[in-house]
Design an enzyme around this catalytic site. Structure first.
Site, mmCIF file in Angstrom:
data_model
loop_
_atom_site.group_PDB
_atom_site.id
_atom_site.type_symbol
_atom_site.label_atom_id
_atom_site.label_comp_id
_atom_site.label_asym_id
_atom_site.label_seq_id
_atom_site.Cartn_x
_atom_site.Cartn_y
_atom_site.Cartn_z
ATOM 1 N N ASN A 10 0.918 -0.947 0.069
ATOM 2 C CA ASN A 10 -0.018 -0.392 0.127
ATOM 3 C C ASN A 10 0.472 1.000 0.136
ATOM 4 O OD1 ASN A 10 -1.963 2.220 0.747
ATOM 5 N ND2 ASN A 10 -1.907 1.282 2.561
ATOM 6 N N TRP A 11 0.917 1.631 -1.130
ATOM 7 C CA TRP A 11 1.934 3.217 -1.437
ATOM 8 C C TRP A 11 1.486 4.152 -0.428
ATOM 9 C CZ3 TRP A 11 4.449 2.925 -6.742
ATOM 10 C CH2 TRP A 11 5.181 2.444 -6.990
ATOM 11 N N LYS A 12 0.059 4.234 -0.135
ATOM 12 C CA LYS A 12 -0.471 5.312 0.666
ATOM 13 C C LYS A 12 0.304 6.666 -0.458
ATOM 14 C CE LYS A 12 0.272 3.427 4.845
ATOM 15 N NZ LYS A 12 -0.493 3.561 6.327
ATOM 16 N N HIS A 95 -9.071 1.465 4.542
ATOM 17 C CA HIS A 95 -8.076 1.660 4.728
ATOM 18 C C HIS A 95 -8.214 2.048 5.990
ATOM 19 C CE1 HIS A 95 -3.615 2.415 6.259
ATOM 20 N NE2 HIS A 95 -4.063 1.210 5.324
ATOM 21 N N GLU A 97 -6.759 4.608 7.366
ATOM 22 C CA GLU A 97 -6.491 6.010 7.581
ATOM 23 C C GLU A 97 -7.883 6.210 6.766
ATOM 24 O OE1 GLU A 97 -2.699 5.484 5.381
ATOM 25 O OE2 GLU A 97 -2.310 4.551 7.256
ATOM 26 N N GLU A 167 -5.841 -5.234 10.271
ATOM 27 C CA GLU A 167 -4.880 -4.707 10.021
ATOM 28 C C GLU A 167 -5.330 -3.695 11.599
ATOM 29 O OE1 GLU A 167 -2.353 -2.933 6.753
ATOM 30 O OE2 GLU A 167 -4.347 -1.438 6.255
ATOM 31 N N GLY A 173 2.610 2.339 10.856
ATOM 32 C CA GLY A 173 3.275 2.730 10.606
ATOM 33 C C GLY A 173 3.981 2.758 11.498
ATOM 34 N N SER A 213 3.076 -2.880 9.699
ATOM 35 C CA SER A 213 4.857 -2.693 10.109
ATOM 36 C C SER A 213 5.057 -4.531 10.120
ATOM 37 C CB SER A 213 4.760 -2.358 12.301
ATOM 38 O OG SER A 213 4.504 -1.370 12.315
ATOM 39 N N GLY A 234 2.650 -2.047 4.200
ATOM 40 C CA GLY A 234 2.353 -0.012 4.123
ATOM 41 C C GLY A 234 3.841 0.650 3.504
ATOM 42 N N GLY A 235 4.711 1.024 4.924
ATOM 43 C CA GLY A 235 5.892 1.581 4.280
ATOM 44 C C GLY A 235 7.010 0.949 3.855
HETATM 45 C C1 PEP Z 1 -1.088 0.239 5.869
HETATM 46 O O1 PEP Z 1 -0.600 1.075 5.204
HETATM 47 O O2 PEP Z 1 -1.656 -0.706 5.650
HETATM 48 C C2 PEP Z 1 0.183 -0.397 6.721
HETATM 49 C C3 PEP Z 1 -0.139 -1.792 7.240
HETATM 50 O O3 PEP Z 1 1.445 0.324 7.276
HETATM 51 P P1 PEP Z 1 3.150 -0.353 7.709
HETATM 52 O O4 PEP Z 1 2.849 -1.613 6.743
HETATM 53 O O5 PEP Z 1 3.772 0.836 6.825
HETATM 54 O O6 PEP Z 1 2.036 -0.185 9.043
#
Ligand code: PEP
Length: 250
Positions: A10-12, A95, A97, A167, A173, A213, A234-235
């Protein structure tokens, strides 16, 4: 039949179109793994160049969001037909966010899930509790409620093809990953919930990801759990580390 793992980035709100092409060119030799479905969910403006850059590879390009109406006066939104026309097969829905900053609710998530299926797009349906909810001991009840509403009027056949991403919000994050026991406990409860809504076959077919994470160092242990069928990342999806996550356990 064994469920195929699915690992999605997930590039956000990261990567301009030219940066997206550069990143895909860097990652494409690293994410080769035929045993896993590999999806890069990218910002809407990156979808077409990303699709082009990923041609001939095992990378599927997905979207991060989609609106639940067909077309019309919804300035700034992206329709399901637009995604289909661009070749998109997966879309992240709900999501945390989007729920937090863009007022998405379980009800709008349900509308989007139904609309995605109507257009043959596989939704990656996100759910997960806050830290307060976990501390209050209501995680499973809360996530079950999210799933029940997200799948209202979704057929068993559609649900079997869906992807659910568990999640925990406190792990997104933050570098604070859920323990494998915590992640497995909730993913198992989600599968049981799908079994209650539908039947055992649907529960056995639906793919459930863990997200929060995920990194090269914890992916293998998380993905080895009985009810965890991969991850939403994500990251780490923006770094060469994503190749190690896709090739976990090798
Ligand atoms: C996400 O954005 O869905 C996510 C899990 O981010 P991260 O891996 O950075 O925690």
């Amino acid at each position: 039949m064994a469920r195929k793992k699915i690992i999605a980035g997930n590039w956000k709100m990261n990567m301009t179109p030219s940066e997206a092409v550069e990143l895909i060119n860097t990652l494409k030799p690293l994410v080769v793994n035929d045993e896993v479905d590999v999806v890069f969910c990218v910002p809407a403006i990156d979808i077409i160049p990303a699709m082009e850059a990923a041609k001939g590879t095992n990378i599927h390009i997905g979207a991060e969001n989609m609106y639940f109406e067909e077309k019309g006066a919804y300035t700034g939104e992206i329709s399901p037909a637009m995604l289909v026309d661009a070749g998109v097969k997966y879309v992240i829905i709900g999501h945390s966010e989007r729920r937090e900053y863009f007022a998405e609710t379980d009800e709008t998530v349900n509308k989007k899930v139904l609309k995605a299926f109507e257009h043959g797009i596989t939704p990656i349906v996100c759910c997960g509790e806050t830290l307060t909810q976990r501390e209050q001991g209501v995680t499973i009840d809360f996530v079950r409620q999210q799933i029940k509403i997200a799948f209202l009027n979704v057929t068993a056949e559609q649900a079997a093809a869906a992807v659910i991403a568990y999640e925990p919000i406190w792990a997104i994050g933050t570098g604070k990953v859920a323990t494998t026991e915590q992640a497995e406990e909730v993913c198992k409860a989600i599968r049981e919930c799908v079994g209650e809504i539908y039947d055992d076959a649907t529960a056995a077919a639906v793919r459930i990801q863990y997200g929060g994470s995920v990194s090269a160092s914890n992916a293998a242990e998380l993905f080895a759990q009985a009810d965890i069928d991969g991850g939403l990342v994500g990251g780490a999806s923006l770094k060469p580390d994503f190749g190690k996550i896709v090739n976990y356990g090798k």
